[in-house]
Design an enzyme around this catalytic site. Structure first.
Site, mmCIF file in Angstrom:
data_model
loop_
_atom_site.group_PDB
_atom_site.id
_atom_site.type_symbol
_atom_site.label_atom_id
_atom_site.label_comp_id
_atom_site.label_asym_id
_atom_site.label_seq_id
_atom_site.Cartn_x
_atom_site.Cartn_y
_atom_site.Cartn_z
ATOM 1 N N LYS A 82 -1.808 -10.698 -14.179
ATOM 2 C CA LYS A 82 -2.427 -9.369 -14.243
ATOM 3 C C LYS A 82 -2.082 -8.682 -15.563
ATOM 4 C CE LYS A 82 -0.966 -7.601 -10.088
ATOM 5 N NZ LYS A 82 -0.899 -6.571 -9.030
ATOM 6 N N LYS A 142 0.902 -7.764 -16.345
ATOM 7 C CA LYS A 142 1.955 -6.768 -16.068
ATOM 8 C C LYS A 142 3.317 -7.442 -16.197
ATOM 9 C CE LYS A 142 0.168 -3.329 -12.822
ATOM 10 N NZ LYS A 142 0.372 -2.704 -11.515
HETATM 11 N N1 C2G Z 1 -1.090 4.008 -6.239
HETATM 12 C C1 C2G Z 1 -1.370 5.304 -5.802
HETATM 13 N N2 C2G Z 1 -0.950 6.363 -6.530
HETATM 14 C C2 C2G Z 1 -0.222 6.179 -7.670
HETATM 15 C C3 C2G Z 1 0.079 4.875 -8.108
HETATM 16 C C4 C2G Z 1 -0.365 3.787 -7.373
HETATM 17 O O1 C2G Z 1 -2.034 5.487 -4.759
HETATM 18 N N3 C2G Z 1 0.188 7.280 -8.368
HETATM 19 C C5 C2G Z 1 -1.592 2.884 -5.448
HETATM 20 C C6 C2G Z 1 -2.558 1.989 -6.215
HETATM 21 O O2 C2G Z 1 -3.876 2.544 -6.192
HETATM 22 C C7 C2G Z 1 -2.464 0.689 -5.431
HETATM 23 C C8 C2G Z 1 -1.012 0.707 -4.907
HETATM 24 O O3 C2G Z 1 -0.518 2.044 -5.071
HETATM 25 O O4 C2G Z 1 -3.372 0.699 -4.329
HETATM 26 C C9 C2G Z 1 -0.111 -0.256 -5.661
HETATM 27 O O5 C2G Z 1 -0.215 0.053 -7.030
HETATM 28 P P1 C2G Z 1 0.324 -1.046 -8.078
HETATM 29 O O6 C2G Z 1 1.672 -1.478 -7.685
HETATM 30 O O7 C2G Z 1 0.045 -0.528 -9.452
HETATM 31 O O8 C2G Z 1 -0.636 -2.284 -7.767
HETATM 32 P P2 C2G Z 1 -1.812 -2.884 -8.650
HETATM 33 O O9 C2G Z 1 -1.297 -3.344 -9.946
HETATM 34 O O10 C2G Z 1 -2.928 -1.915 -8.605
HETATM 35 O O11 C2G Z 1 -2.140 -4.236 -7.832
HETATM 36 O O12 C2G Z 1 -4.928 -7.536 -5.927
HETATM 37 C C10 C2G Z 1 -4.729 -6.150 -6.133
HETATM 38 C C11 C2G Z 1 -3.560 -5.895 -7.032
HETATM 39 O O13 C2G Z 1 -2.413 -6.600 -6.610
HETATM 40 C C12 C2G Z 1 -3.276 -4.388 -7.071
#
Ligand code: C2G
Length: 131
Positions: A47, A49
């Protein structure tokens, strides 16, 4: 009785913060059970990351939450359909930064995108730590 029996959501959950927590709690309020697929370190590299906290610790934190029933590993983009089928999930939910990206899953379960918590992100936390 909640609207759904089992929800599933996916994420990295690095440097776990209140934005992650509020999302998981809101999804959990919609279903009897919430499953969370936590991205492996290898998948995060895919990803683009770089995680601060290793997978095992990120998974342990998410699994400890009262609103989470089970944690599974997320190793690739392609596993969602089989995860939903194998775990008999009737809801797939994500934060709305993913709005529309997983609509193909509507063939297998309901799909919802919930508003993100403004003003907090793992990216911002990392930037502030560097200052
Ligand atoms: N999230 C949120 N509010 C934030 C930050 C994150 O609601 N201020 C939510 C994101 O929208 C996501 C979840 O928390 O639904 C996890 O966020 P991340 O750990 O950044 O995950 P991400 O990189 O978006 O991975 O296959 C899908 C991916 O694995 C999603």
């Amino acid at each position: 009785m909640k609207k759904y029996k089992r929800a599933i959501t996916y994420g990295t959950y690095d440097l776990f913060h209140v934005g992650h927590l509020r999302l998981l709690k809101r999804i959990a309020d919609m279903a009897d059970e919430l499953y969370v697929a936590v991205s492996s370190d290898e998948f995060n590299a895919l990803k683009g990351k770089v995680c601060i906290i290793p997978f095992e610790d990120r998974a342990e934190i998410v699994k400890a939450l009262a609103c989470v029933k089970k944690v599974i590993r997320e190793d690739n983009w392609e596993q969602k359909i089989s995860d939903i089928k194998d775990n008999h999930c009737d809801l797939f939910a994500m934060g709305d930064d993913w709005e529309g990206k997983f609509d193909f899953l509507k063939e297998y379960c309901d799909v919802v995108y919930l508003p993100r918590t403004p003003g907090i992100s793992t990216t911002d936390i990392k930037k502030n730590l560097k200052k």
